[in-house]
Write an enzyme that holds these catalytic residues in place. Structure first.
Site: not given
Length: 223
Positions: A21, A45, A49, A94-95
Site C-alpha cells: 500500500s 494497516y 504492510k 444525482g445528489i
C-alpha cells in the site's frame, strides 16, 4: 500470514508478487513519493504492510525465490468499495456535492492497470529486472478531487453537480466529527512518481482514467 505463505512458497515458487500500500510511504505529501523515500506508515494497516515487506526481503536473502513489492494508491474500478463507492452512489442519485473547489492532486490506479502490472511482474521471463524490486504504481493521471468528480459525473452521462464551498470550512466540519481520514483523502494531495516501472520495466498503463470510469458507471443503474 504473508510471511508464513512466503516461507512455504519459497520452496517451489520462482517469484512472489506482494500488493502492499502507498500508505507505507505516508498519507499525504507535497511532492510525489518515490521508491527511495523513507517509509512513514501510519496506522495498523500500513504498518502491517511495511512489516510484511521487510519480512519478504529477509526471506529472499536465503532462498532462490524472488519478490516484487507493489505499493498502489487508491484502487478504483467496478465494484470498488469505501469512499469511492460512496461517491459513485451519490453521483448515481444525482445528489449535488460540496466539493467544487478542491485543488489538491491525487494519484490513483484503475483496477485494469493494477491487474495488468501484477501479471506483468509475475512473468519473470519477461521482467527479469523486476526481481527483488519495489514499485510505486499509478495511472499517471493525477487529478484533484474536483476533477475526479467531474469525470465521474461525465461517465454517468450527467452534468457535474458540484457546489463550491471553502475547503477550510469543509475540513473543519469533517474533523469536528472525527473524520480526519476523510479530510486527508478528499482535500490533501498524495502523488506518486511511477517512472521506475516505466523506465526499468518498460510498462505503460493499458487503460485511461476515463475508460476505467466508464466501466465503473456501467455497474450502476442511473435512474
Amino acid at each position: 500470514a504473508t510471511i508464513e505463505l512466503a516461507k512455504i512458497s519459497s520452496k517451489s515458487v520462482k517469484r512472489f508478487v506482494f500488493i502492499s500500500s502507498i500508505g507505507v510511504n505516508g498519507t499525504y505529501n507535497s511532492s510525489p513519493f518515490l521508491e527511495i523515500d523513507t517509509p512513514y506508515p501510519s496506522g495498523d494497516y500500513a504498518t502491517s504492510k511495511y512489516q510484511a515487506e521487510l519480512g519478504l526481503f529477509d526471506i529472499v536473502k536465503n532462498s532462490s525465490m524472488e519478490v516484487v513489492i507493489i505499493r498502489p494508491p487508491l484502487i478504483y474500478g467496478p465494484a470498488a468499495k469505501g469512499n469511492f463507492h460512496t461517491l459513485a452512489k451519490l453521483i448515481e442519485k444525482g445528489i449535488p456535492l460540496p466539493l467544487g473547489s478542491v485543488s489538491n492532486k491525487r494519484s490513483l490506479i484503475g483496477l485494469d492497470n493494477l491487474v495488468n502490472f501484477v501479471i506483468f511482474c509475475a512473468d519473470f521471463n519477461k521482467t527479469p529486472k523486476a526481481a527483488n524490486q519495489l514499485f510505486l504504481i499509478s495511472d499517471g493521471e493525477d487529478v484533484s478531487t474536483t476533477e475526479l468528480l467531474v469525470r465521474m459525473f461525465t461517465s454517468f452521462g450527467m452534468r457535474p453537480r458540484l457546489v463550491k464551498i471553502p475547503i477550510p470550512f469543509l475540513s473543519f466540519v469533517v474533523n469536528i466529527f472525527g473524520k480526519s481520514k476523510i479530510d486527508r483523502q478528499l482535500f490533501k494531495s498524495l502523488q506518486i512518481d511511477n517512472s521506475k516501472a516505466r523506465t526499468l520495466l518498460g510498462w505503460t498503463p493499458v487503460t485511461s482514467m476515463n475508460e476505467q470510469l466508464r466501466k465503473v458507471a456501467k455497474c450502476y443503474s442511473v435512474k
